[in-house]
Design a protein around this motif. Structure first.
Motif, PDB file in Angstrom:
ATOM      1  N   UNK A 101      43.813  13.071 -15.983  1.00 46.21           N
ATOM      2  CA  UNK A 101      44.449  11.982 -15.495  1.00 46.21           C
ATOM      3  C   UNK A 101      44.631  11.922 -14.093  1.00 46.21           C
ATOM      4  N   UNK A 102      45.311  11.850 -13.696  1.00 43.46           N
ATOM      5  CA  UNK A 102      45.550  11.670 -12.391  1.00 43.46           C
ATOM      6  C   UNK A 102      44.818  11.930 -11.831  1.00 43.46           C
ATOM      7  N   UNK A 103      44.464  12.246 -12.878  1.00 46.62           N
ATOM      8  CA  UNK A 103      43.543  12.175 -12.671  1.00 46.62           C
ATOM      9  C   UNK A 103      43.585  11.599 -11.931  1.00 46.62           C
ATOM     10  N   UNK A 157      44.473  10.140 -10.487  1.00 48.86           N
ATOM     11  CA  UNK A 157      44.401   9.980 -10.335  1.00 48.86           C
ATOM     12  C   UNK A 157      43.731  10.052  -9.896  1.00 48.86           C
ATOM     13  N   UNK A 158      43.097   9.057  -7.778  1.00 50.04           N
ATOM     14  CA  UNK A 158      43.096   9.461  -7.480  1.00 50.04           C
ATOM     15  C   UNK A 158      42.608   8.489  -6.995  1.00 50.04           C
ATOM     16  N   UNK A 159      40.855   7.050  -6.190  1.00 45.81           N
ATOM     17  CA  UNK A 159      40.990   6.297  -5.545  1.00 45.81           C
ATOM     18  C   UNK A 159      41.472   5.319  -4.811  1.00 45.81           C
ATOM     19  N   UNK A 160      41.068   4.413  -4.466  1.00 42.39           N
ATOM     20  CA  UNK A 160      41.919   3.551  -3.728  1.00 42.39           C
ATOM     21  C   UNK A 160      41.457   2.156  -3.635  1.00 42.39           C
ATOM     22  N   UNK A 161      42.396   1.310  -3.708  1.00 48.49           N
ATOM     23  CA  UNK A 161      42.089  -0.087  -3.725  1.00 48.49           C
ATOM     24  C   UNK A 161      43.175  -0.805  -2.997  1.00 48.49           C
ATOM     25  N   UNK A 162      42.877  -1.592  -2.092  1.00 51.45           N
ATOM     26  CA  UNK A 162      43.924  -2.251  -1.380  1.00 51.45           C
ATOM     27  C   UNK A 162      43.599  -3.658  -1.007  1.00 51.45           C
ATOM     28  N   UNK A 163      44.652  -4.336  -0.683  1.00 51.33           N
ATOM     29  CA  UNK A 163      44.489  -5.660  -0.129  1.00 51.33           C
ATOM     30  C   UNK A 163      44.985  -5.568   1.294  1.00 51.33           C
ATOM     31  N   UNK A 164      44.175  -6.010   2.203  1.00 54.29           N
ATOM     32  CA  UNK A 164      44.521  -5.855   3.599  1.00 54.29           C
ATOM     33  C   UNK A 164      45.710  -6.719   3.961  1.00 54.29           C
ATOM     34  N   UNK A 165      46.669  -6.082   4.658  1.00 55.09           N
ATOM     35  CA  UNK A 165      47.843  -6.842   5.071  1.00 55.09           C
ATOM     36  C   UNK A 165      47.995  -6.804   6.586  1.00 55.09           C
ATOM     37  N   UNK A 166      47.116  -6.116   7.233  1.00 54.53           N
ATOM     38  CA  UNK A 166      47.198  -5.981   8.687  1.00 54.53           C
ATOM     39  C   UNK A 166      45.858  -6.425   9.253  1.00 54.53           C
ATOM     40  N   UNK A 167      45.879  -7.057  10.394  1.00 50.40           N
ATOM     41  CA  UNK A 167      44.671  -7.654  10.946  1.00 50.40           C
ATOM     42  C   UNK A 167      43.541  -6.660  11.105  1.00 50.40           C
ATOM     43  N   UNK A 168      43.831  -5.396  11.445  1.00 47.99           N
ATOM     44  CA  UNK A 168      42.758  -4.432  11.661  1.00 47.99           C
ATOM     45  C   UNK A 168      42.571  -3.507  10.476  1.00 47.99           C
ATOM     46  N   UNK A 169      43.207  -3.808   9.347  1.00 51.41           N
ATOM     47  CA  UNK A 169      43.026  -2.993   8.159  1.00 51.41           C
ATOM     48  C   UNK A 169      41.591  -3.122   7.673  1.00 51.41           C
ATOM     49  N   UNK A 170      41.098  -2.081   7.014  1.00 53.08           N
ATOM     50  CA  UNK A 170      39.731  -2.102   6.514  1.00 53.08           C
ATOM     51  C   UNK A 170      39.713  -1.677   5.055  1.00 53.08           C
ATOM     52  N   UNK A 171      38.782  -2.269   4.296  1.00 54.46           N
ATOM     53  CA  UNK A 171      38.571  -1.893   2.908  1.00 54.46           C
ATOM     54  C   UNK A 171      37.457  -0.868   2.838  1.00 54.46           C
ATOM     55  N   UNK A 172      37.654   0.116   1.993  1.00 55.92           N
ATOM     56  CA  UNK A 172      36.688   1.191   1.802  1.00 55.92           C
ATOM     57  C   UNK A 172      36.348   1.310   0.326  1.00 55.92           C
ATOM     58  N   UNK A 196      45.497   2.247  -2.761  1.00 57.40           N
ATOM     59  CA  UNK A 196      44.343   2.872  -3.388  1.00 57.40           C
ATOM     60  C   UNK A 196      44.348   2.601  -4.879  1.00 57.40           C
ATOM     61  N   UNK A 197      43.155   2.513  -5.436  1.00 57.36           N
ATOM     62  CA  UNK A 197      42.978   2.299  -6.867  1.00 57.36           C
ATOM     63  C   UNK A 197      41.771   3.100  -7.320  1.00 57.36           C
ATOM     64  N   UNK A 198      41.930   3.845  -8.426  1.00 61.63           N
ATOM     65  CA  UNK A 198      40.840   4.675  -8.951  1.00 61.63           C
ATOM     66  C   UNK A 198      40.770   4.498 -10.462  1.00 61.63           C
ATOM     67  N   UNK A 199      39.556   4.389 -10.976  1.00 65.52           N
ATOM     68  CA  UNK A 199      39.314   4.316 -12.420  1.00 65.52           C
ATOM     69  C   UNK A 199      38.406   5.465 -12.815  1.00 65.52           C
ATOM     70  N   UNK A 257      40.724   5.770 -25.785  1.00 69.72           N
ATOM     71  CA  UNK A 257      41.207   5.628 -24.407  1.00 69.72           C
ATOM     72  C   UNK A 257      40.081   5.987 -23.442  1.00 69.72           C
ATOM     73  N   UNK A 258      39.133   5.068 -23.237  1.00 70.48           N
ATOM     74  CA  UNK A 258      37.948   5.401 -22.430  1.00 70.48           C
ATOM     75  C   UNK A 258      38.184   5.493 -20.936  1.00 70.48           C
ATOM     76  N   UNK A 259      39.365   5.068 -20.482  1.00 70.38           N
ATOM     77  CA  UNK A 259      39.622   5.105 -19.042  1.00 70.38           C
ATOM     78  C   UNK A 259      40.983   5.680 -18.726  1.00 70.38           C
ATOM     79  N   UNK A 260      41.035   6.405 -17.633  1.00 70.67           N
ATOM     80  CA  UNK A 260      42.289   6.775 -16.975  1.00 70.67           C
ATOM     81  C   UNK A 260      42.270   6.038 -15.645  1.00 70.67           C
ATOM     82  N   UNK A 261      43.441   5.755 -15.096  1.00 69.38           N
ATOM     83  CA  UNK A 261      43.451   5.004 -13.840  1.00 69.38           C
ATOM     84  C   UNK A 261      44.683   5.351 -13.016  1.00 69.38           C
ATOM     85  N   UNK A 262      44.549   5.109 -11.732  1.00 73.62           N
ATOM     86  CA  UNK A 262      45.676   5.263 -10.818  1.00 73.62           C
ATOM     87  C   UNK A 262      45.668   4.086  -9.858  1.00 73.62           C
ATOM     88  N   UNK A 263      46.850   3.516  -9.637  1.00 73.50           N
ATOM     89  CA  UNK A 263      46.984   2.447  -8.642  1.00 73.50           C
ATOM     90  C   UNK A 263      48.260   2.706  -7.863  1.00 73.50           C
TER      91      UNK A 263
END
Length: 193
Positions: free
Chosen positions: A6-8, A11-26, A72-75, A103-109
């Motif tokens: 789990x956390x697998x 956990x463990x990626x990342x997913x975001x929505x940019x809230x700052x003008x110079x933020x970047x998505x990876x 961050x968001x990870x599947x 339960x085919x997926x574990x996820x972290x957000x």
């Protein structure tokens, strides 16, 4: 050995929505195999059993000028569990442990990320789902580095680790008193989009 990755959690990626003008998505670089979700659990208290999840994906958002706005968001594909032993992996994927058919997926957000003043270490808090159960977890991460790559892209990398109690996620197979928790390690390198 291996409980739920789990956390697998991991956990463990990342997913975001940019809230700052110079933020970047990876996007986490799984295609180039520059990211890993590993686990280890004590075997009888005498040694460690190590493994990993071979298939996962994720995204994160990161702005070094406003790192606390990161997300961050990870599947994780739980059937991709790999402990380098086919029979053991079959058992771990089955009903006694991960029950991957159900339960085919574990996820972290993430729900919050708080960096120190230097911007090199942070505490990540978020929702980790494993074995159909979602719990809030927190763990420490370290920034490995960031910069241009040789192919004209830009990358940033982080690593973190947490320990999960298997019973918290409905995994109660008796592995002995030394094996009630599994350690999940998340090592990610993201490519800026």
């Amino acid at each position: 050995m291996k409980k739920l990755l789990l956390t697998s959690a991991l956990s463990a990626a990342m997913f975001m929505t940019a809230t700052h003008a110079s933020a970047a998505d990876y996007v986490i670089d799984t295609k180039g195999a520059h990211a890993f979700v590993n686990f280890k659990i004590k075997h009888l208290g005498y040694s460690w059993l190590h493994g990993r999840f071979n298939t996962f994906d994720g995204q994160f958002n990161y702005d070094p000028k406003n790192p606390n706005a990161s997300q961050i968001s990870v599947n994780i594909d739980t059937a991709s569990l790999d402990s380098n032993h086919a029979e053991r992996d079959k058992h771990l994927r089955g009903g006694d442990f991960l029950n991957v058919s159900k339960y085919p997926q574990a996820s972290f957000k993430s729900t919050a990320i708080k960096f120190d003043q230097d911007g090199e270490e942070a505490t990540v808090t978020g929702d980790f789902t494993l074995h159909g159960i979602t719990k809030t977890i927190s763990f420490e991460i370290d920034k490995i580095g960031e910069g241009k790559d040789p192919w004209g892209g830009y990358r940033v990398g982080f690593e973190g680790e947490t320990s999960l109690k298997l019973a918290d996620y409905g995994i109660d197979y008796d592995l002995g008193p030394a094996s009630t928790h599994v350690d999940i390690g998340l090592f990610i390198e993201g490519i800026r989009q």
